[in-house]
Design a protein around this motif. Structure first.
Motif, PDB file in Angstrom:
ATOM      1  N   THR A 137       0.834  -1.199   0.000  1.00 48.59           N
ATOM      2  CA  THR A 137       0.000   0.000   0.000  1.00 48.59           C
ATOM      3  C   THR A 137       0.869   1.249   0.000  1.00 48.59           C
ATOM      4  N   SER A 138       1.945   1.216   0.790  1.00 51.49           N
ATOM      5  CA  SER A 138       2.784   2.403   0.834  1.00 51.49           C
ATOM      6  C   SER A 138       3.437   2.639  -0.538  1.00 51.49           C
ATOM      7  N   ALA A 139       3.814   1.555  -1.226  1.00 52.29           N
ATOM      8  CA  ALA A 139       4.415   1.723  -2.555  1.00 52.29           C
ATOM      9  C   ALA A 139       3.403   2.307  -3.549  1.00 52.29           C
ATOM     10  N   THR A 140       2.194   1.741  -3.587  1.00 49.63           N
ATOM     11  CA  THR A 140       1.248   2.206  -4.620  1.00 49.63           C
ATOM     12  C   THR A 140       0.769   3.631  -4.337  1.00 49.63           C
ATOM     13  N   MET A 141       0.670   3.969  -3.049  1.00 50.17           N
ATOM     14  CA  MET A 141       0.255   5.338  -2.714  1.00 50.17           C
ATOM     15  C   MET A 141       1.330   6.323  -3.176  1.00 50.17           C
ATOM     16  N   GLY A 142       2.586   6.002  -2.892  1.00 51.18           N
ATOM     17  CA  GLY A 142       3.684   6.868  -3.322  1.00 51.18           C
ATOM     18  C   GLY A 142       3.739   6.970  -4.839  1.00 51.18           C
ATOM     19  N   ILE A 143       3.429   5.857  -5.505  1.00 47.06           N
ATOM     20  CA  ILE A 143       3.521   5.844  -6.976  1.00 47.06           C
ATOM     21  C   ILE A 143       2.427   6.701  -7.604  1.00 47.06           C
ATOM     22  N   ILE A 144       1.216   6.651  -7.063  1.00 47.58           N
ATOM     23  CA  ILE A 144       0.143   7.503  -7.620  1.00 47.58           C
ATOM     24  C   ILE A 144       0.555   8.975  -7.494  1.00 47.58           C
ATOM     25  N   ALA A 145       1.045   9.356  -6.299  1.00 49.16           N
ATOM     26  CA  ALA A 145       1.432  10.767  -6.105  1.00 49.16           C
ATOM     27  C   ALA A 145       2.568  11.140  -7.056  1.00 49.16           C
ATOM     28  N   ALA A 146       3.541  10.229  -7.219  1.00 52.65           N
ATOM     29  CA  ALA A 146       4.721  10.550  -8.041  1.00 52.65           C
ATOM     30  C   ALA A 146       4.381  10.613  -9.528  1.00 52.65           C
ATOM     31  N   THR A 147       3.534   9.688  -9.983  1.00 55.21           N
ATOM     32  CA  THR A 147       3.291   9.618 -11.431  1.00 55.21           C
ATOM     33  C   THR A 147       2.178  10.557 -11.885  1.00 55.21           C
ATOM     34  N   LEU A 148       1.066  10.585 -11.149  1.00 52.75           N
ATOM     35  CA  LEU A 148      -0.097  11.334 -11.650  1.00 52.75           C
ATOM     36  C   LEU A 148      -0.115  12.784 -11.167  1.00 52.75           C
ATOM     37  N   PHE A 149       0.521  13.046 -10.014  1.00 52.54           N
ATOM     38  CA  PHE A 149       0.417  14.393  -9.445  1.00 52.54           C
ATOM     39  C   PHE A 149       1.778  15.052  -9.271  1.00 52.54           C
ATOM     40  N   GLY A 150       2.735  14.664 -10.113  1.00 51.37           N
ATOM     41  CA  GLY A 150       4.040  15.323 -10.135  1.00 51.37           C
ATOM     42  C   GLY A 150       4.789  15.243  -8.806  1.00 51.37           C
ATOM     43  N   GLY A 151       4.465  14.255  -7.974  1.00 50.23           N
ATOM     44  CA  GLY A 151       5.177  14.075  -6.703  1.00 50.23           C
ATOM     45  C   GLY A 151       4.962  15.242  -5.745  1.00 50.23           C
ATOM     46  N   ASP A 152       3.825  15.939  -5.861  1.00 55.50           N
ATOM     47  CA  ASP A 152       3.577  17.109  -5.022  1.00 55.50           C
ATOM     48  C   ASP A 152       3.729  16.766  -3.536  1.00 55.50           C
ATOM     49  N   SER A 153       4.482  17.619  -2.825  1.00 48.28           N
ATOM     50  CA  SER A 153       4.841  17.282  -1.435  1.00 48.28           C
ATOM     51  C   SER A 153       3.618  17.265  -0.517  1.00 48.28           C
ATOM     52  N   ARG A 154       2.543  17.994  -0.900  1.00 52.09           N
ATOM     53  CA  ARG A 154       1.346  17.960  -0.052  1.00 52.09           C
ATOM     54  C   ARG A 154       0.717  16.562  -0.036  1.00 52.09           C
ATOM     55  N   THR A 156       2.643  13.701  -0.655  1.00 52.38           N
ATOM     56  CA  THR A 156       3.615  12.666  -0.264  1.00 52.38           C
ATOM     57  C   THR A 156       4.034  12.792   1.201  1.00 52.38           C
ATOM     58  N   ALA A 157       3.653  13.905   1.864  1.00 51.84           N
ATOM     59  CA  ALA A 157       4.019  14.069   3.279  1.00 51.84           C
ATOM     60  C   ALA A 157       3.429  12.906   4.091  1.00 51.84           C
ATOM     61  N   PRO A 158       4.116  12.471   5.151  1.00 55.07           N
ATOM     62  CA  PRO A 158       3.606  11.340   5.944  1.00 55.07           C
ATOM     63  C   PRO A 158       2.178  11.576   6.446  1.00 55.07           C
ATOM     64  N   ALA A 159       1.859  12.812   6.849  1.00 53.03           N
ATOM     65  CA  ALA A 159       0.516  13.085   7.366  1.00 53.03           C
ATOM     66  C   ALA A 159      -0.533  12.855   6.278  1.00 53.03           C
ATOM     67  N   ALA A 160      -0.166  13.174   5.041  1.00 55.90           N
ATOM     68  CA  ALA A 160      -1.119  13.011   3.935  1.00 55.90           C
ATOM     69  C   ALA A 160      -1.467  11.539   3.763  1.00 55.90           C
ATOM     70  N   ALA A 161      -0.448  10.682   3.863  1.00 60.21           N
ATOM     71  CA  ALA A 161      -0.704   9.241   3.689  1.00 60.21           C
ATOM     72  C   ALA A 161      -1.719   8.766   4.731  1.00 60.21           C
ATOM     73  N   GLY A 162      -1.609   9.300   5.972  1.00 61.87           N
ATOM     74  CA  GLY A 162      -2.553   8.921   7.025  1.00 61.87           C
ATOM     75  C   GLY A 162      -3.975   9.323   6.660  1.00 61.87           C
ATOM     76  N   HIS A 163      -4.144  10.564   6.166  1.00 62.52           N
ATOM     77  CA  HIS A 163      -5.479  11.050   5.781  1.00 62.52           C
ATOM     78  C   HIS A 163      -6.070  10.209   4.654  1.00 62.52           C
ATOM     79  N   ILE A 164      -5.235   9.964   3.665  1.00 60.33           N
ATOM     80  CA  ILE A 164      -5.734   9.248   2.482  1.00 60.33           C
ATOM     81  C   ILE A 164      -6.105   7.817   2.877  1.00 60.33           C
TER      82      ILE A 164
END
Ligand code: HEM
Length: 436
Positions: A137-154, A156-164
């Motif tokens: 899950t951590s890999a696919t979440m990071g990959i969606i942010a990196a590929t589809l949303f330009g790796g935006d730090s908002r 990819t931040a650890p807190a964001a992963a918790g919310h999502i």
């Protein structure tokens, strides 16, 4: 059997446990048609490939996503691609499809590899137990942010992963899954609501920035520009956010489960793992863009894992008018439920359906298959738009994992698949990881 393909051990691939989770009786794997009344709805379980072809393609105009499901999903996915019908769906699919074409997906290979390389570098040295479901899950979440949303730090931040995660978990827990196996994304716990708000607010801010700058240099920028060219600004913004949430929801847990079940199947097969490690190491030495093409055996293993444990275990449709399927009458308003999980283990269509046999998907052996007997990504016009993305992503992640560690099963009972929105193992996937 080719000599470099080691024998596989099949006995752990359980069906009954998962079957009882679904509530379908064992005969469901023998019969092609079964009708039930569920909370006032007539539901036909169809496991007949010709009839499935009629529902998903030949008479597709007669079978839409059930109105009830769309109502439940609207709170989270809005009117984005997954939940749209008619002209709005056609228009959005036309806009989105090129960004998921094989050529476009090849461009995602590098950021995918980067995310998984960072993950593997974080894994502890030595032999350790790990929950591979959480890692996936951590890999696919990071990959969606990196590929589809330009790796935006908002995002990819650890807190964001918790919310999502909170928002997506609530989707999986929703009670209404008992009725249709679909999530109620609207109501939910306060954490889930906060998570949903975070995701929509953050994605809304991203959409506004992309609209202001006209930036098209990442997937989301291209999508925002295309929507603004077609719809008035407020509607374009709404659809941009709806689709952004849709890609998070549809694109992260499905692939995470594909990774989890594949690595589980491999954990029981040390010899096969060794063969695939050699293939992975050779492939990782070459060009990243074409990495997946150099992993034919791993691809066959992934296909077989998607057969035994399809991450989207059911597809539902509602009949818009009376019809006949495989000699059975279907009335307007009836629900037609296609279960890849049942179809993929059906005794009429598969030889030794519960056996893990990746050679089914190698070379010629695939040729004899019916077009509608294997549906991990659905079929017809509503086939998964992210299918190519998911396959490339899964192969790249698995190749890096296999190159870095040996995986073995830990003691205890085998994980039980739970079929809610996706088919995930109850209690995660604890495996033993050892250095290569
Ligand atoms: C639709 C499975 C990965 C986005 C679907 C459908 C299936 C499916 C079965 C069709 C549902 C139906 O007909 O009712 C999977 C599996 C995946 C995966 C097994 C991973 C192994 C992804 C990814 C994305 C994605 C990575 C995007 C980033 C979508 C969208 C739809 C969809 C937007 C709706 C398409 C439409 O209605 O036009 N997926 N999916 N999926 N998938 Fe996937």
């Amino acid at each position: 059997r080719s000599r470099d393909w080691p024998p596989v051990w099949t006995s752990f691939v359980g069906r009954r446990a998962s079957n009882s989770v679904y509530g379908w009786p064992d005969e469901a794997f023998d019969i092609a048609w079964r009708t039930r009344r569920v909370l006032g709805h007539t539901v036909h379980l169809v496991s007949e490939p010709d009839a499935i072809g009629r529902v998903l393609l030949d008479n597709k105009a007669n079978y839409e996503r059930p109105a009830l499901v769309r109502r439940l999903l609207r709170g989270g996915l809005g009117d984005g691609l997954f939940n749209a019908e008619g002209e709005s769906w056609r228009e959005q699919r036309r806009i989105v499809a090129p960004t998921f074409s094989p050529a476009a997906v090849a461009g995602f290979a590098k950021p995918i590899a980067h995310v998984v390389q960072e993950q593997v570098a974080r894994w502890p040295a030595g032999t350790r137990p790990m929950d591979m479901a959480a890692e996936a899950t951590s890999a696919t979440m990071g990959i969606i942010a990196a590929t589809l949303f330009g790796g935006d730090s908002r995002l990819t931040a650890p807190a964001a992963a918790g919310h999502i995660t909170a928002m997506l978990d609530a989707a999986g827990r929703a009670r209404l899954t008992a009725l249709l196996g679909m999530p109620a994304l609207g109501p939910g716990s306060s954490r889930a609501r906060a998570g949903g708000r975070f995701l929509r607010d953050t994605l809304g801010a991203l959409a506004d920035e992309r609209a202001r700058t006209g930036g098209r240099d990442d997937f989301f920028g291209g999508l925002v520009a295309a929507l603004h060219a077609r719809y008035p600004a407020p509607q374009a913004r709404e659809l941009a956010v709806d689709n952004a949430v849709t890609f998070y929801v549809a694109g992260h847990e499905t692939t995470a489960n594909a990774l989890t079940w594949t690595i589980y199947l491999l954990a029981a097969q040390p010899l096969l793992q060794e063969t695939l490690r050699v293939e992975a190491l050779a492939a990782l030495g070459g060009d990243v863009e074409t990495l997946d093409a150099r992993l034919p055996r791993l691809r066959a293993v992934l296909d077989e894992a998607l057969r035994l444990y399809p991450p989207a275990p059911r597809l539902d449709r509602e009949a818009m008018a009376d019809d006949e399927l495989a000699g059975h009458a279907v009335r307007r308003g009836d629900l037609v439920s296609i279960w890849p999980y049942v179809l993929h283990r059906h005794r009429a269509w598969w030889d030794q359906p519960d056996a893990f046999d990746p050679e089914r998907f190698l070379g010629d052996r695939r040729v004899g298959m019916h077009r509608y007997q294997y549906l991990p990504f659905g079929a017809g016009p509503r086939v998964c738009v992210g299918a190519r993305f998911a396959v490339v992503e899964a192969l790249i992640v698995l190749a890096h994992w296999l190159a870095a560690r040996r995986f073995s099963l830990r003691g205890g009972p085998p994980p039980v698949p739970v079929g809610r929105v996706t088919l995930r193992p109850a209690g995660g996937m604890p495996l033993e990881l050892a250095p290569v």
